[in-house]
Structures are given as structure tokens and as C-alpha cells.
Design an enzyme around this catalytic site. Structure first.
Site, mmCIF file in Angstrom:
data_model
loop_
_atom_site.group_PDB
_atom_site.id
_atom_site.type_symbol
_atom_site.label_atom_id
_atom_site.label_comp_id
_atom_site.label_asym_id
_atom_site.label_seq_id
_atom_site.Cartn_x
_atom_site.Cartn_y
_atom_site.Cartn_z
ATOM 1 N N HIS A 255 0.806 -1.107 -0.190
ATOM 2 C CA HIS A 255 0.055 -0.019 0.082
ATOM 3 C C HIS A 255 1.006 1.379 -0.107
ATOM 4 O O HIS A 255 0.422 2.265 -0.659
ATOM 5 C CB HIS A 255 -1.097 0.116 1.164
ATOM 6 C CG HIS A 255 -2.116 -1.322 1.109
ATOM 7 N ND1 HIS A 255 -3.375 -0.964 1.485
ATOM 8 C CD2 HIS A 255 -2.058 -2.365 0.763
ATOM 9 C CE1 HIS A 255 -4.034 -1.716 1.122
ATOM 10 N NE2 HIS A 255 -3.147 -2.897 0.848
ATOM 11 N N ASP B 131 -5.976 5.864 2.000
ATOM 12 C CA ASP B 131 -5.948 4.197 1.845
ATOM 13 C C ASP B 131 -7.379 3.887 2.016
ATOM 14 O O ASP B 131 -8.170 4.251 2.945
ATOM 15 C CB ASP B 131 -5.187 3.391 2.726
ATOM 16 C CG ASP B 131 -4.620 2.218 2.156
ATOM 17 O OD1 ASP B 131 -5.653 1.545 1.698
ATOM 18 O OD2 ASP B 131 -3.654 1.889 2.272
ATOM 19 N N HIS C 30 3.229 -14.084 -7.014
ATOM 20 C CA HIS C 30 2.049 -14.359 -5.970
ATOM 21 C C HIS C 30 0.914 -13.551 -6.551
ATOM 22 O O HIS C 30 -0.139 -13.710 -6.006
ATOM 23 C CB HIS C 30 2.244 -14.204 -4.578
ATOM 24 C CG HIS C 30 2.408 -12.767 -4.341
ATOM 25 N ND1 HIS C 30 3.262 -11.812 -4.814
ATOM 26 C CD2 HIS C 30 1.854 -12.089 -3.398
ATOM 27 C CE1 HIS C 30 3.036 -10.617 -4.359
ATOM 28 N NE2 HIS C 30 2.398 -10.680 -3.243
HETATM 29 C C1 UDX Z 1 -0.286 -6.946 -0.603
HETATM 30 C C2 UDX Z 1 -1.424 -8.094 -1.119
HETATM 31 O O1 UDX Z 1 -0.634 -9.040 -0.862
HETATM 32 C C3 UDX Z 1 -1.542 -7.790 -2.525
HETATM 33 O O2 UDX Z 1 -2.437 -8.793 -3.107
HETATM 34 C C4 UDX Z 1 -2.423 -6.495 -2.431
HETATM 35 O O3 UDX Z 1 -2.817 -5.923 -3.920
HETATM 36 C C5 UDX Z 1 -1.444 -5.405 -1.896
HETATM 37 O O4 UDX Z 1 -0.917 -5.549 -0.771
HETATM 38 P P1 UDX Z 1 2.101 -7.736 -1.340
HETATM 39 O O5 UDX Z 1 1.833 -9.182 -0.847
HETATM 40 O O6 UDX Z 1 3.273 -7.293 -0.576
HETATM 41 O O7 UDX Z 1 0.771 -6.501 -1.157
HETATM 42 O O8 UDX Z 1 2.558 -7.769 -2.937
HETATM 43 P P2 UDX Z 1 2.463 -6.573 -4.116
HETATM 44 O O9 UDX Z 1 1.263 -5.732 -4.094
HETATM 45 O O10 UDX Z 1 3.059 -7.253 -5.121
HETATM 46 O O11 UDX Z 1 3.499 -5.535 -3.235
HETATM 47 C C6 UDX Z 1 5.000 -5.867 -3.174
HETATM 48 C C7 UDX Z 1 5.635 -4.631 -3.456
HETATM 49 O O12 UDX Z 1 6.809 -4.933 -3.022
HETATM 50 C C8 UDX Z 1 5.794 -4.328 -4.900
HETATM 51 O O13 UDX Z 1 5.758 -2.993 -5.298
HETATM 52 C C9 UDX Z 1 7.181 -4.862 -5.171
HETATM 53 O O14 UDX Z 1 7.938 -4.030 -6.467
HETATM 54 C C10 UDX Z 1 8.068 -4.915 -3.909
HETATM 55 N N1 UDX Z 1 8.858 -5.737 -3.653
HETATM 56 C C11 UDX Z 1 8.702 -7.120 -3.558
HETATM 57 C C12 UDX Z 1 10.413 -5.354 -3.782
HETATM 58 O O15 UDX Z 1 10.693 -4.151 -4.050
HETATM 59 N N2 UDX Z 1 11.319 -6.166 -3.499
HETATM 60 C C13 UDX Z 1 11.004 -7.480 -3.383
HETATM 61 O O16 UDX Z 1 11.929 -8.356 -3.111
HETATM 62 C C14 UDX Z 1 9.813 -7.965 -3.422
#
Ligand code: UDX
Length: 455
Positions: free
Chosen positions: A19, A108, A346
């Protein structure tokens, strides 16, 4: 020019990475349109330093001191929600008597009560949805009772307005009830509690990606896609002062990742990440590890610190010539790197949108919340990847399936088709945020209405 800068908005995300990222990038977009933007972080989160000079940051007390943790989401949310309204009001009050009173709070969408705080100070409220419009529509249909999941759910398909035919496994699990996550479920459905009263509704998506469902939603509420919220440097045109992602809850192992990728052939590497929250069980980690090994491709795998004990014994040592395992990566740099040919994801919404906007084909391996629906769209609507099949008996994705999906995405006819589609979506994503694009127009409209003090 001068008049615009004095228009001050606060941007306030719930403190999780998925977020913070989109709302931070949105803040930079707004600042590039000459608004004064203050991004709010929460006391419990240890974020990396703000490297951007175009936005300010403020930290407010969220019921926890820095470094203090709660492993129970329900406890965290309860303490957070009992502290933040007061801290936020104090912050707005502080600005009221300054030359920068707050004109609007972009908050948010899972924190709908921020609208009440804004109203107390005569400020506008804009709700920012970090997930896509399709998922939000599904939650809304469940919220208003139109989407009911029957007992015979596995045999059902769901025909819903402006959405593709969905099976039970394509739905966000919360449409079927809270399961073990009551507090999170309540937050998700609270998004609609005062939606009719909000001044603006923003989504981190772009019109061309979800046109039918955006049109459907727009008949109910003014639905404004403003994404993809990717730093501009990754989208061909760099905004001033937009040189990195900024404000991370994790420290990326950047040099190791980039040096390793630099030594690889174009399109040869599989990148694997499950975002900031998802946790695979040990058996699933083992199958994934074995599948990567037998695919014979180079791989860069993000295994967060909390997860690394689940790796099979000696895996890192045994695969050191073919792969690199890191605790956190600079994901956008990785996805933009020419060596990366496939992303096992994922399907968190940020990861999905990042890969789609950077033209990286995906193997969709959804875990929970919005991810199954995102996976359905990746594989069957946008056709920028394939979705793994869960083994009926074991209830997990087995190594042969991992290997098969990697092959399908990176080789042969299917791979070619997916790469072509990925290039198409990359172009459309760039155009949406480029000057005059669909998302850019929505942002411009917001800024000019705000500056004129009306909406
Ligand atoms: C969560 C939920 O799982 C997701 O489904 C929802 O839409 C938003 O909140 P998350 O699971 O962390 O988020 O996944 P994602 O939405 O993909 O966000 C992860 C963020 O971390 C991405 O912006 C990604 O670029 C960043 N990231 C991830 C990194 O910078 N480095 C990493 O090693 C892994």
C-alpha cells in the site's frame, strides 16, 4: 504556478509495503503537477530514508513505537485504529495555522474513517484503492448481496456484470466470508461504508486494462484509474526527482542482484517473489525449489528473512552456480533488466502491474486476497502469463508443474504469444500515464479541480 504549490494534500497509506508503494508513487505524480504533497508514515514502521525532495514526509503515532511489533493482525488493527484518528487530527491541526492548510487527504480505501477526520477540518477526501477495479467490484457485489457463493461452489461458475466468467478459484476468498482473518475482512469491506460521500475515488490501474469493469463501476461512482503507479524512470519518461522507489520497509540487496543479472544472457532468468506478506508452507517451498532446479534456468529468488528456514537443506549451496537467493530485491530494477525472462509471482496487485507495465511474462502462483482474481486476468484476459495448477491430492503446486509453467512462458509458441501480448500491454501502460493519457487526464482533472477549490 505559485498558487498551485500552496495547495497542500496529505497522502496516507496503511503501513504495509503493497500500500505504501503505489501511494508514494502517486504522491510523486501529484508533486510533479505542482501540488505540495506530504506523505504520512506510521510510527511502527521502519522505512528507509525518503530520497525524494519533491514530497515531504511526516510520521504519526499509530499505537506502536518504532520497532514495536504485533504478530496478530487483529491486535495491530485495533490499536492502530484507536490511535491514528487522534494523531492524524493533530497533524492537520498543526498545518491549519501554517501557510499550508490541508486541502485534501488522499487516504487508503481500507481506512474509510479518515474521511471524517478530513471533514472536521473542512478538507476534501479522496479514497485510493490499492487493488484493481475488478477485485473491488467483486467485493462490492459480495457486500451488497448480489454475489453469493453457494455450498456447491466448486462446480459453479459465476457470471457477473462486465467480468469474464469466473470459477470459485478465481474469486478473492473474502467474498466467501472472513475465514481466520476477521479483522482484515472487516477492513476490506469497510471500503464501501461511506463510498457515496467521498469526493474522489482513485484506483491503481489504467482504463485500457479494465475498460469494461471501469465503465460498469463508473455508473455507480466516479471511478478514476490513475495508474500504473510505477516510477516514471521505468516508463520511458523520467519526472524530475523520481529516481527510485523510496520508503521501503525492507532493505534491498541491490548490488548483489544487479551484478548477478548483468552476467546473464537476455531473457534467460526466472525471477521469483511472493511480495511482502505471503508465506508458503514448507512443502510448497520444497516443490518450488526442486522445480527451479530441474528447470535448469538461472533464477533470482526473493526469500524474506521470515521465510528462509523453509528452504530445503543445502539448497543455496547446491544451486549456487545457477541461482541467487536474496532477502529482498530492488524489484523494479530486476523486472526492467534485460536478463529477466519470466516472473513467478504471487500476483499481488503491485507485482502484477509492475510486470505487466515492464513487459515481463508471468507464472501466476496466487496465494490469497485479490491474487486468484489477478491470476485469472493474467492468464485468460490479458494473456501475459500462465497460471499454475494446484495438485488435487497434495493441495500444493508440485515441482513438475513449476517446471512445465516456466517452460511454457519462456519457450515455444505459447512463450512467443505471451511475450507479444506483454509488449502490447507495456506500451499501453506507458501511454496511460504519459501526458494526455487516460490516467494522466484523471490526475490533471483532480489537480485542477482541487486548485480551483471545487469538485
Ligand atoms: C499486498 C497484497 O498481497 C496484494 O495482493 C495487494 O494487492 C496489495 O497488498 P504484497 O503481498 O506485498 O501486497 O504484494 P504486492 O502488491 O506485489 O506488493 C509488493 C511490493 O513490494 C511491490 O511493489 C514490489 O515491487 C515490492 N518488492 C517485492 C520489492 O521491492 N522487492 C522484493 O523483493 C519484493
Amino acid at each position: 504556478m505559485e498558487k498551485k504549490k500552496s495547495t497542500h494534500i496529505l497522502v496516507f497509506p496503511f503501513p504495509i509495503q503493497g500500500h505504501i508503494n503505489p501511494m508514494l508513487q502517486f504522491s510523486k505524480r501529484l508533486a510533479s503537477k505542482n501540488l505540495k504533497v506530504t506523505f504520512i508514515t506510521s510510527s511502527s514502521s521502519s522505512v528507509t530514508e525518503n530520497s525524494s525532495t519533491c514530497i515531504d514526509t511526516e510520521t504519526i503515532y499509530d499505537g506502536f513505537n518504532k520497532g514495536e511489533k504485533s504478530t496478530d493482525p487483529a491486535e495491530f488493527i485495533a490499536r492502530y485504529e484507536s490511535s491514528v484518528p487522534k494523531s492524524l487530527a493533530e497533524l492537520i491541526e498543526k498545518y491549519s495555522s501554517s501557510e499550508y492548510p490541508v486541502k485534501c487527504i488522499v487516504y487508503d480505501s481500507i481506512l474509510p474513517w479518515v474521511l471524517d477526520v478530513a471533514r472536521k477540518f473542512g478538507a476534501f477526501g479522496a479514497s485510493f484503492f490499492t487493488q484493481n477495479v475488478a477485485v473491488c467490484a467483486l467485493y462490492y457485489l459480495a457486500f451488497d448481496g448480489s454475489l453469493k457463493v453457494p455450498v456447491e461452489k466448486d462446480k459453479m461458475s459465476f457470471l457477473l456484470p462486465s467480468l469474464p466468467e469466473l470459477e470459485f478459484n478465481d474469486l478473492p476468498p473474502f467474498v466467501n466470508g472472513p475465514g481466520a482473518y476477521r479483522a482484515i475482512y472487516d477492513m476490506v469491506f469497510s471500503q464501501f461504508s461511506n463510498i457515496d460521500d467521498v469526493d474522489w475515488l482513485f484506483w491503481n490501474t489504467f482504463y485500457e486494462l479494465e475498460d469494461e469493469i471501469v465503465n460498469w463501476m463508473a455508473r455507480k461512482w466516479p471511478t478514476k484509474p490513475i495508474g500504473p503507479t510505477i516510477p516514471s524512470m521505468f516508463l520511458d519518461k523520467q519526472l524530475e526527482d523520481d529516481k527510485d522507489y523510496g520508503l521501503s520497509l525492507f532493505k534491498p540487496n541491490s548490488d548483489a542482484c544487479m551484478n548477478w543479472l548483468n552476467a546473464k544472457e537476455p531473457n534467460s532468468v526466472v525471477y521469483i517473489s511472493f511480495g511482502s506478506l505471503a508465506a508458503l508452507n514448507e512443502d510448497q517451498m520444497t516443490e518450488l525449489a526442486c522445480g527451479l532446479k530441474s528447470s535448469k534456468k538461472g533464477f533470482l529468488w526473493v526469500v524474506r528473512e521470515s521465510e528462509d528456514k523453509k528452504l530445503p537443506d543445502n539448497f543455496i549451496e547446491e544451486t549456487k552456480d545457477m541461482g541467487l537467493v536474496v532477502k529482498w530485491s530492488p524489484q523494479l530494477d530486476v523486472l526492467a533488466h534485460k536478463s529477466v525472462g519470466c516472473f513467478i509471482t504471487h500476483c499481488g496487485w503491485n507485482s502484477t502491474l509492475e510486470a505487466l507495465s515492464l513487459g515481463v511474462p508471468m507464472v501466476a502462483m496466487p496465494q490469497w486476497t485479490d491474487q486468484p482474481t489477478n491470476a485469472k486476468f493474467i492468464a485468460d484476459v490479458w494473456k501475459v502469463g500462465v497460471r499454475v495448477k494446484v495438485d488435487d491430492e497434495k493441495g500444493i503446486v508440485v515441482k513438475e508443474e513449476i517446471e512445465r509453467c516456466i517452460g511454457e512462458v519462456m519457450e515455444g509458441e505459447t512463450g512467443n504469444r505471451i511475450r507479444k501480448n506483454s509488449e502490447k500491454w507495456k506500451k499501453l501502460a506507458c501511454e496511460a500515464v504519459d501526458e494526455g493519457g487516460s490516467s494522466d487526464k484523471n490526475i490533471e482533472e483532480f489537480v485542477s479541480k482541487l486548485v480551483c477549490n471545487s469538485n
